[in-house]
Write a protein that holds these residues in place. Structure first.
Motif, mmCIF file in Angstrom:
data_model
loop_
_atom_site.group_PDB
_atom_site.id
_atom_site.type_symbol
_atom_site.label_atom_id
_atom_site.label_comp_id
_atom_site.label_asym_id
_atom_site.label_seq_id
_atom_site.Cartn_x
_atom_site.Cartn_y
_atom_site.Cartn_z
ATOM 1 N N MET A 1 0.839 -1.180 0.000
ATOM 2 C CA MET A 1 0.000 0.000 0.000
ATOM 3 C C MET A 1 0.888 1.248 0.000
ATOM 4 O O MET A 1 1.862 1.319 0.712
ATOM 5 C CB MET A 1 -0.904 -0.023 1.238
ATOM 6 N N LEU A 2 0.527 2.212 -0.814
ATOM 7 C CA LEU A 2 1.261 3.463 -0.868
ATOM 8 C C LEU A 2 0.498 4.543 -0.124
ATOM 9 O O LEU A 2 -0.729 4.616 -0.186
ATOM 10 C CB LEU A 2 1.473 3.905 -2.316
ATOM 11 N N ALA A 3 1.252 5.368 0.577
ATOM 12 C CA ALA A 3 0.626 6.502 1.261
ATOM 13 C C ALA A 3 0.275 7.562 0.235
ATOM 14 O O ALA A 3 0.950 7.734 -0.768
ATOM 15 C CB ALA A 3 1.594 7.069 2.301
ATOM 16 N N GLU A 4 -0.795 8.272 0.487
ATOM 17 C CA GLU A 4 -1.245 9.346 -0.386
ATOM 18 C C GLU A 4 -1.163 10.649 0.393
ATOM 19 O O GLU A 4 -1.519 10.700 1.568
ATOM 20 C CB GLU A 4 -2.687 9.096 -0.821
ATOM 21 N N VAL A 5 -0.685 11.692 -0.248
ATOM 22 C CA VAL A 5 -0.557 12.982 0.416
ATOM 23 C C VAL A 5 -1.787 13.836 0.117
ATOM 24 O O VAL A 5 -2.118 14.083 -1.038
ATOM 25 C CB VAL A 5 0.714 13.730 -0.043
ATOM 26 N N GLN A 6 -2.469 14.250 1.166
ATOM 27 C CA GLN A 6 -3.539 15.240 1.095
ATOM 28 C C GLN A 6 -3.222 16.251 2.179
ATOM 29 O O GLN A 6 -3.000 15.878 3.329
ATOM 30 C CB GLN A 6 -4.906 14.624 1.337
ATOM 31 N N ILE A 7 -3.200 17.517 1.799
ATOM 32 C CA ILE A 7 -2.776 18.547 2.742
ATOM 33 C C ILE A 7 -3.848 19.612 2.886
ATOM 34 O O ILE A 7 -4.402 20.087 1.895
ATOM 35 C CB ILE A 7 -1.460 19.208 2.267
ATOM 36 N N ASN A 8 -4.113 19.977 4.121
ATOM 37 C CA ASN A 8 -4.915 21.147 4.441
ATOM 38 C C ASN A 8 -3.941 22.158 5.046
ATOM 39 O O ASN A 8 -3.291 21.870 6.047
ATOM 40 C CB ASN A 8 -6.024 20.823 5.445
ATOM 41 N N SER A 98 6.952 14.416 -2.859
ATOM 42 C CA SER A 98 8.260 14.041 -3.408
ATOM 43 C C SER A 98 9.149 13.397 -2.348
ATOM 44 O O SER A 98 10.330 13.170 -2.592
ATOM 45 C CB SER A 98 8.953 15.270 -4.003
ATOM 46 N N ARG A 99 8.582 13.101 -1.202
ATOM 47 C CA ARG A 99 9.338 12.470 -0.117
ATOM 48 C C ARG A 99 8.812 11.049 0.137
ATOM 49 O O ARG A 99 8.328 10.734 1.218
ATOM 50 C CB ARG A 99 9.223 13.306 1.157
ATOM 51 N N PRO A 100 8.909 10.152 -0.862
ATOM 52 C CA PRO A 100 8.303 8.826 -0.704
ATOM 53 C C PRO A 100 8.895 8.002 0.437
ATOM 54 O O PRO A 100 8.175 7.229 1.074
ATOM 55 C CB PRO A 100 8.538 8.156 -2.065
ATOM 56 N N LYS A 101 10.186 8.154 0.726
ATOM 57 C CA LYS A 101 10.775 7.376 1.820
ATOM 58 C C LYS A 101 10.126 7.745 3.153
ATOM 59 O O LYS A 101 9.779 6.873 3.946
ATOM 60 C CB LYS A 101 12.285 7.611 1.899
ATOM 61 N N GLU A 102 9.969 9.042 3.388
ATOM 62 C CA GLU A 102 9.356 9.479 4.630
ATOM 63 C C GLU A 102 7.891 9.047 4.704
ATOM 64 O O GLU A 102 7.399 8.651 5.762
ATOM 65 C CB GLU A 102 9.465 11.003 4.784
ATOM 66 N N LEU A 103 7.191 9.135 3.570
ATOM 67 C CA LEU A 103 5.799 8.695 3.543
ATOM 68 C C LEU A 103 5.690 7.208 3.868
ATOM 69 O O LEU A 103 4.827 6.790 4.638
ATOM 70 C CB LEU A 103 5.166 8.985 2.182
ATOM 71 N N GLN A 104 6.558 6.404 3.293
ATOM 72 C CA GLN A 104 6.525 4.966 3.537
ATOM 73 C C GLN A 104 6.899 4.646 4.985
ATOM 74 O O GLN A 104 6.324 3.756 5.597
ATOM 75 C CB GLN A 104 7.435 4.233 2.558
ATOM 76 N N LYS A 105 7.859 5.381 5.553
ATOM 77 C CA LYS A 105 8.217 5.176 6.958
ATOM 78 C C LYS A 105 7.043 5.516 7.863
ATOM 79 O O LYS A 105 6.765 4.800 8.824
ATOM 80 C CB LYS A 105 9.436 6.026 7.331
ATOM 81 N N LEU A 106 6.358 6.600 7.565
ATOM 82 C CA LEU A 106 5.195 6.994 8.352
ATOM 83 C C LEU A 106 4.089 5.949 8.222
ATOM 84 O O LEU A 106 3.470 5.561 9.210
ATOM 85 C CB LEU A 106 4.712 8.367 7.897
#
Length: 111
Positions: A1-8, A98-106
């Motif tokens: 599963m890949l993390a998805e970025v949604q920002i408020n 653009s920070r996939p490593k950090e997203l995957q770690k999270l």
């Protein structure tokens, strides 16, 4: 599963820019109509109008310019300020994504 970025982005108390706001602005740019943009964004016209009104009064210049209806039908366009807000928000989103490593770690920390 890949993390998805949604920002408020909370710009100040009571004023946030996020996927719903940017989606509505983008739909206005595409359709030239608040009614059509609301429909495309799956929100009511009243909610769309309130969002636009809040945005227009919260920035130094309006993000959306409207013309009244009548015989010639009204319309809505994104102003230069509205286009700039969309561009800046999308740049923030791109930077975070653009920070996939950090997203995957999270993501790995979730249950």
């Amino acid at each position: 599963m890949l993390a998805e970025v949604q920002i408020n982005v909370l710009l100040k108390p009571g004023l946030a820019i996020g996927p719903d706001t940017i989606g509505l602005l983008s739909a206005i740019a595409d359709t030239g109509s608040i009614t059509a943009a609301a429909r495309a964004s799956s929100i009511s016209y009243k909610k769309a109008w309130h969002m636009i009104d809040r945005l227009n009064t919260s920035f130094k210049k309006p993000l959306v310019s409207t013309t009244k209806g009548g015989d010639r039908r009204g319309g809505a366009i994104l102003t230069d300020m509205g286009a700039e807000v969309m561009t800046l928000y999308r740049a923030i989103l791109t930077a975070a994504a653009s920070r996939p490593k950090e997203l995957q770690k999270l993501l790995a920390l979730t249950a």
